[in-house]
Design an enzyme around this catalytic site. Structure first.
Site, PDB file in Angstrom:
ATOM      1  N   CYS B  86       0.715  -5.105   5.983  1.00 15.31           N
ATOM      2  CA  CYS B  86      -0.626  -4.646   6.305  1.00 15.31           C
ATOM      3  C   CYS B  86      -1.264  -5.547   7.364  1.00 15.31           C
ATOM      4  O   CYS B  86      -0.823  -5.565   8.509  1.00 15.31           O
ATOM      5  CB  CYS B  86      -1.454  -4.556   5.020  1.00 15.31           C
ATOM      6  N   HIS B 203       1.925  -1.537   1.015  1.00 17.91           N
ATOM      7  CA  HIS B 203       1.910  -2.796   0.264  1.00 17.91           C
ATOM      8  C   HIS B 203       2.994  -2.795  -0.818  1.00 17.91           C
ATOM      9  O   HIS B 203       2.712  -2.415  -1.958  1.00 17.91           O
ATOM     10  CB  HIS B 203       0.567  -2.959  -0.443  1.00 17.91           C
ATOM     11  N   GLU B 205       3.970  -5.159  -2.600  1.00 17.74           N
ATOM     12  CA  GLU B 205       3.585  -6.005  -3.746  1.00 17.74           C
ATOM     13  C   GLU B 205       2.703  -5.238  -4.728  1.00 17.74           C
ATOM     14  O   GLU B 205       2.546  -5.657  -5.875  1.00 17.74           O
ATOM     15  CB  GLU B 205       2.891  -7.286  -3.252  1.00 17.74           C
TER      16      GLU B 205
END
Ligand SMILES: Nc1ncnc2c1ncn2[C@@H]1O[C@H](COP(=O)(O)OP(=O)(O)O)[C@@H](O)[C@H]1O
Ligand SMILES: [Mg+2]
Lengths: 87, 227, 739, 87
Positions: B86, B203, B205
């Site tokens: 990002c 993302h 994560e």
């Protein structure tokens, strides 16, 4: 510390760096603004592009080459933007 | 494998990255402050999401001048693994570690949602544990994630197999309707020519825990851990 | 300095009586700066002078309450295992009316500061918004759309940048808010019990530090501005507009938490409304000390600022920190690490004075306690109570349920708010496990390994028709939303949005609503931990509908209890818990389909409500429930439609009743629809019987994508796409510039 | 849709509307840019303000009053920003 204290003996000038998206880059903000302007009743609006303007207070003595360096390295991204400088 | 998660002023996915990585067997992560200049002891670098320097001026424009970024550049130049997520992707583009740039979403709004992306190439240390064409559900959250590169750059990216993931729909279809931000060719993430630097807008994560709706992000970290 | 004339006094919003009081506190006439200081501290916004006597009616204690409402910036509630939460709601209505983007953004910034001032790490935010109607081509609706767009962008900008997920909220549209939108923002933070920080100036001789953004002329006297009606001239109140800097606040947040963890801090207070004035006199008052500062030392953004301007400025992203003597260097190192401006501006002393110097001159010298805590309190005149006119059902022609449901789903207040929450980063911090779009939001707080549910609620139509009942229902509905997720309510914050309290009918609404809220908070055992009062919400068209918004937080015991509203599997049984109901007064059906705000709102019965909520929560905890959804605006029909749409499954149901529109759309309280696997049917029904909880089997979930409702012997069927379009497309298409 | 078709018979002019935050209004972007410029080694930088620039293609005949109306009502917020127009 944060608003730099300028040496009052130096004369300052105002420099305006105008940064606009390259024509090939999508500018949806510009398109939306064009639409909104038409809504407000202004006819015949053509292309609208939206960019940034950076107004700098610089010592009179700042060489143009330095201003170009900053405009190119920091204030604009040459991949997507063109800049121009006016004093 | 030990990862450095870079903390810029304004990073806000740094903790999330550390948490996700530390939950993986065989991986650990630590913060590295932007004013530091050493990456000694780390096997990989994550440039996390957030709003480094408030995203003022342009996303990533100021962060690129942080002291640590010089070190990240030499780390990358010597073949080290660098993952930009990002805002991290934006910073890598601004730094010249990846080609192109990320501009305002076509829809003008910030978009946060689960998004399907398709693995376009498994020829990278970031995607080797996936299968080609695999559809991953990974959240996006950005206002300026519209990938732009000029025609020549795009041609080179395609020719060199540098486009690792593209936005698609749940069936893997790539079209305008499945493009959340107007990115050219639905590009969601690319790597550099030497294939050791990868930047993506989604993302991973945020997709490592079933409680959050998807574990598809794991495949990217597992790729990195795979020998 | 110019003499204080009656004009100057009245320009400061100080009444002649109040001026006399000031004189007797000082034992002399105030100077202009002191008058300014009194005017902001004694404004409605800071002193609650018109509402405080009413606020005393709230229950504020309980076994979990660690810091009570009013003691500090936010209340603190124990959630077990040494962990606690601090949460609060705050309004930024008037600034948002003038500059929606910055007004909303700085509102978010302010509430976040209130939370980390307590020593808590902010973990999520919510917001409760009201705008005028956004449909149609009128100038007014165009303005309403611009306000809506700007406010949502502003909240997104600030929250996304600072990295605090915005996980829930509510938005309603009604013309009573035209020109006076409501922007109420909520933030919750997590902390260990021993980390609770105090906003008190403790320790005579301790140095006072200023940290954060430089002070500018922005937001001069915004507290006073929030305490007036909006007029056309308000647009000219330019200095009242502040610009937020979420990046600065992120640095301030990290620095303050690091600072508090370092043990160097004796007291800390954010500079919100009334800025430096409020933070100095409040910390002194709470500490039972005095505080002395020198404005020459305050970091400034502009030149030539007077003490008056510096003290009244509401520049954002600033804090006052009372440092333990001897620890100054550690504190400086932390501020420098985070690149924050700071200055050692003063000292704590023992004379009880708020003293402000400008170098050698004394600009202000006021007894801190009287200034901070002894503002005049008023009990305004309340209009006589009158019961709402009951709705005469015969006056309501029965509309075709088929189109009525579509009309309801297309009403902007009921339609999906995805357009809003998709602009908010709700996933950062890896906690949002029930995303926006279900009943309450559910969030995993990773550092504490706790799961919280949170909801904001207020049905202002009910409050308009009957503020007491509306207040009661706001609390009940919040608790019901929390129960549907599997959580137990813990506590409440509230934001009371009303019109000018000098008008007796408005004051009556305020009093009635507070009494209703207070009573319900007792019934649900949810103490009020703090909140905010916003009065003078009027536009040229009159006062807003009374809007006492409730923010409630609950605790989910185990991850496996987390439940959402979406239907899960074909064949599951759909069961209504509670009675079918028949109250149509003040309903959204009346408003959306018949254009009427009329009748008495539904009547809440605490015993029934608690029985329903407890039963649902207990069934969820036994692992028997697949979905749970509370019945609110639009009644059972909207409830079923929402569960179908979010689960992408159909339903075949039958609803009892004698009149179809009443059966489908009534808004009687204490109703929750659950689904479960057929094999659990007898267990569930036996349980409900043993508790004497009324329930009705409505039907079952189907694979076929159609919602079918049979009522009064007739069958109504909607292919899901017919429902999805109005529900999901209404707001995006109203807000799209591509018309 | 995005690129409106202009009537090619009308002569068009380019108008630049420059919108800058009022001097008393906080400009966090400008402050951040000033800091970054100093980091890049340009000394003596004073205040930096960042605003936006809107480039409009308009028919030659568009009256100034109309441009001002658009600049005031749509392109800027007079509460916090000043604008200027150049052709
Ligand atoms: N509606 C309310 N209900 C309960 N307590 C309230 C309410 N409004 C304000 N309070 C309490 O009064 C105190 C003063 O609040 P406030 O002035 O809003 O703080 P701040 O200075 O941060 O704006 C706070 O503790 C707040 O929680
Ligand atoms: Mg406060």
């Amino acid at each position: 510390m944060f608003e730099p204290i300028r040496n009052e003996n130096l004369r300052a000038m105002k420099v305006l760096v105008t940064v606009l998206p390259k024509p090939s880059v999508l500018d949806p903000q510009g398109a939306a603004a064009a639409e909104a302007i038409r809504h407000l009743g202004l006819t015949g609006v053509g292309r609208v592009r939206i960019g940034k303007v950076i107004e700098l207070e610089l010592p009179d003595s700042t060489p143009d080459s330095e201003i170009h360096r900053i405009a190119k390295d920091l204030l604009s991204n040459p991949v997507i933007e063109d800049y121009s400088i006016s004093k | 494998m030990k990862f450095a998660v870079i903390r810029f002023p304004g990073s806000n996915c740094d903790q999330d990255c550390v948490l996700a990585i530390n939950n993986l067997p065989g991986a650990s992560a630590d913060f590295v402050w932007h004013k530091d200049t050493s990456l000694a002891g780390f096997d990989g670098v994550v440039v996390p999401g957030g709003f480094s320097y408030g995203d003022y001026l342009r996303c990533g424009a100021i962060a690129r001048f942080s002291p640590i970024m010089q070190t990240v550049k030499s780390f990358a130049a010597s073949g080290g693994t660098v993952l930009g997520i990002c805002n991290g992707f934006q910073i890598l583009c601004e730094s010249g570690l990846l080609p192109g740039a990320l501009v305002r979403n076509k829809g003008l709004h910030f978009v946060c949602k689960h998004q399907s992306i398709r693995v376009e190439s498994t020829n990278s240390r970031f995607t080797r544990a996936a299968t080609k064409g695999q559809v991953l559900n990974i959240p996006i959250a950005h206002g300026e994630g519209c990938y732009f590169a000029d025609d020549a750059t795009l041609a080179a990216l395609n020719a060199n197999d540098q486009i690792l993931v593209r936005y698609c729909d749940a069936q893997g279809q790539i079209n305008d309707a499945s493009n959340p931000n107007g990115s050219r060719e639905n590009i969601a993430g690319i790597c550099n020519e030497t294939r050791n630097v990868f930047g993506l807008m989604p993302h991973p994560e945020r997709a490592c825990d079933a409680a959050l709706g998807s574990t598809d992000g794991l495949v990217i970290f597992q790729s990195l851990l795979k020998n | 300095m110019s003499a204080i004339t009656p004009e100057i006094i009245s320009k400061h919003g100080i009444t002649p009586d109040e001026y006399e009081r000031i004189k007797s506190i000082l034992g002399r006439d105030p100077n202009l700066t002191e008058l300014g200081v009194f005017s902001v501290m004694w404004s409605e916004h800071c002193s609650y002078k018109n509402s405080k006597l009413e606020l005393k009616k709230f229950p504020v204690t309980g076994p979990r309450v660690l810091v009570k409402a009013g003691e500090e910036n936010a209340g603190v509630i124990d959630i077990g295992d040494g962990w606690a939460i601090a949460f609060k709601m705050e309004s930024h209505n008037h600034p948002s009316a003038i500059e929606p983007f910055q007004g909303a953004a700085t509102g978010v910034g302010g509430i976040i500061r209130d939370i980390f001032t307590m020593g808590a790490r902010p973990v999520f935010s919510m917001n409760s918004l009201r705008f005028g109607d956004i449909r149609g081509d009128s100038q007014q609706s165009a303005t309403n759309r611009r306000l809506f767009e700007g406010v949502v962008n502003g909240i997104a900008h600030y929250g996304n940048c600072i990295g605090i997920p915005t996980i829930g909220g509510e938005v309603y549209f009604d013309d009573s808010y035209s020109g006076n939108p409501l922007v109420n923002v909520f933030c919750l933070g997590i902390l260990k019990h021993e980390q609770i920080a105090r906003g008190a100036a403790k320790g005579v001789g301790n140095p006072v530090f200023y940290v954060g953004a430089e002070t500018g002329r922005d937001g001069l006297a915004g507290a006073a501005f929030a305490s007036r009606e909006l007029t056309e001239e308000s647009k000219e109140d330019r200095p009242a507009v502040q610009v937020g800097d979420p990046f600065r606040e992120k640095l301030l947040l990290e620095a303050c938490l690091e600072l508090l963890a370092s043990g160097c801090v004796a007291g800390i207070q954010d500079m919100g409304a009334a800025g430096l004035t409020c933070s100095t006199c409040e910390t002194a008052s709470r500490g039972g000390t005095g505080v002395e500062i020198d404005v020459n030392l305050v970091p400034k953004r502009e030149t030539g600022m007077t003490p008056y301007e510096i003290l009244l400025s509401e520049s954002q992203e600033r804090m006052l920190v009372i440092v333990k003597k001897g620890e100054e260097d550690k504190v400086r190192a932390i501020f420098e690490k985070w690149d924050l401006p700071y200055a050692h501006v003063g000292v704590v002393n023992d004379d009880g004075m708020m003293r402000v110097r400008e170098g050698d001159n004394i600009a202000v010298e006021i007894p801190a306690r009287q200034l901070a805590d002894e503002a005049p309190l008023y009990s305004r005149e309340a209009a006589p109570k009158k019961a709402p006119e009951p709705l005469d059902l015969a006056s309501v022609p029965g509309a075709d349920p088929l189109t009525a449901l579509e009309t309801l789903l297309a009403h902007p207040s009921i339609a999906s708010k995805q357009w809003v929450w998709q602009q908010y980063d709700h996933m950062v911090r890896l906690g949002a496990t029930v995303l926006p779009g279900s009943d309450a939001a559910v969030f995993i707080v990773r550092e504490a390994d706790k799961i919280l549910a949170a909801s904001t609620d207020c049905n202002a139509i009910y409050c308009k028709q009957d503020p007491r009942e509306g207040g009661r229902i706001a609390v009940a509905e919040a608790a019901r939303n929390i129960a549907c997720t599997g959580a137990t309510p813990l506590a409440v914050t509230d934001n009371l949005n009303f019109g000018n309290p000098h008008k007796p009918e408005n004051f009556l609404q305020l009093r009635e609503a507070i009494e209703g809220l207070a009573e319900a908070c007792r019934a649900f055992d949810t103490p009020v931990t703090g909140g905010n009062v916003s009065l003078y919400n009027e536009s040229p068209a009159g006062a807003i509908d009374p809007t006492p918004t409730v923010g409630m937080v609950g605790l989910v015991e185990k991850p496996e209890h987390i439940t959402t509203q979406a239907f899960k599997a074909a064949g599951d049984i759909i069961l209504l818990i509670g009675e079918p109901g028949d109250e149509l007064g003040a309903s959204h059906y009346l408003l959306a389909v018949h254009g009427r705000k009329a009748g008495a709102p539904p009547q809440l019965d605490y015993a029934k409500e608690l029985a329903v909520q407890n039963a649902v929560r207990d069934l969820i905890r036994q692992g028997l429930v697949k979905s749970a959804h509370d019945c609110s605006e639009g009644g059972l029909a909207v409830n079923l439609a929402e569960s179908c749409l979010s689960g992408n499954l159909g339903a075949k149901t039958e609803i009892p009743g004698t009149r179809a529109d009443v059966a489908l759309f009534n808004e009687s309280q204490s109703r929750i629809v659950i689904t479960f696997a057929p094999r659990h049917a007898s267990e569930i029904l036996d349980f409900l019987k043993s508790r004497s909880v009324p329930h009705t089997r409505l039907g079952e979930v189907t694979k076929a994508p159609t919602l079918t409702i049979e009522a009064t012997g007739k069958t109504f069927a909607w292919p899901l796409e017919k429902l999805r379009t109005p529900f999901e497309k209404t707001i995006p298409s109203l807000m799209s510039w591509e018309k």
